[in-house]
Design a protein around this motif. Structure first.
Motif, PDB file in Angstrom:
ATOM      1  N   ASP A 188      73.685 -32.234  25.465  1.00  0.00           N
ATOM      2  CA  ASP A 188      74.192 -32.767  26.518  1.00  0.00           C
ATOM      3  C   ASP A 188      74.957 -33.496  26.257  1.00  0.00           C
ATOM      4  O   ASP A 188      75.893 -34.654  26.729  1.00  0.00           O
ATOM      5  N   ALA A 192      68.318 -35.601  29.266  1.00  0.00           N
ATOM      6  CA  ALA A 192      69.418 -35.268  28.923  1.00  0.00           C
ATOM      7  C   ALA A 192      68.854 -34.617  26.867  1.00  0.00           C
ATOM      8  O   ALA A 192      67.943 -34.987  27.118  1.00  0.00           O
ATOM      9  N   ARG A 211      74.984 -31.896  34.069  1.00  0.00           N
ATOM     10  CA  ARG A 211      74.640 -32.857  33.915  1.00  0.00           C
ATOM     11  C   ARG A 211      75.590 -34.212  34.454  1.00  0.00           C
ATOM     12  O   ARG A 211      76.713 -34.582  33.794  1.00  0.00           O
ATOM     13  N   SER A 217      77.789 -29.379  30.044  1.00  0.00           N
ATOM     14  CA  SER A 217      77.042 -28.759  30.575  1.00  0.00           C
ATOM     15  C   SER A 217      77.407 -30.097  32.441  1.00  0.00           C
ATOM     16  O   SER A 217      77.682 -30.702  31.889  1.00  0.00           O
ATOM     17  N   VAL A 265      77.916 -29.598  22.226  1.00  0.00           N
ATOM     18  CA  VAL A 265      78.228 -30.133  23.126  1.00  0.00           C
ATOM     19  C   VAL A 265      79.705 -29.017  23.988  1.00  0.00           C
ATOM     20  O   VAL A 265      79.227 -29.007  25.270  1.00  0.00           O
TER      21      VAL A 265
END
Length: 111
Positions: free
Chosen positions: A75, A34, A28, A26, A69
């Motif tokens: 995340d 998250a 992020r 991700s 992930v």
């Protein structure tokens, strides 16, 4: 293939590929909000966190949670203290290929 979920698992050697398709973690940059997977006994703790985590459904193995992930589906995956090297080793390679990393509880990367 992850038989328990009837879905392919990312495992091809290369620049983060799964079935010939690029995978990646991700994008992020902040912990707040998250999407995480945690040990069952810690879910309530993370649900109540000030970080407003989104709790994702748990895959039946730690390796699958880590590859989720790697594929950007989650995340962060948190392992229980009883996790063993053999639970993490292969997934660590896949996660690394996808641009992620495994860290310990003190923020150090796995060697």
């Amino acid at each position: 293939m992850a038989p328990a979920l009837a879905k392919p698992s990312p495992r091809e050697k290369g620049a983060g590929l799964s079935n010939g398709e690029a995978i990646g973690v991700s994008p992020r940059e902040e912990l707040a909000g998250a999407r995480i997977v945690s040990p069952r006994d810690k879910t309530e703790f993370f649900e109540k966190s000030a970080y407003c985590f989104k709790i994702a459904p748990r895959a039946p193995s730690l390796a699958l949670r880590l590859t989720d992930v790697a594929a950007g589906a989650n995340d962060l995956a948190i392992a229980s203290p009883g996790a063993r090297d053999w639970d993490i080793a292969a997934a660590d390679v896949i996660l690394s290929e996808a641009g992620g990393l495994v860290v310990g509880d003190r923020g150090r990367t796995a060697d």
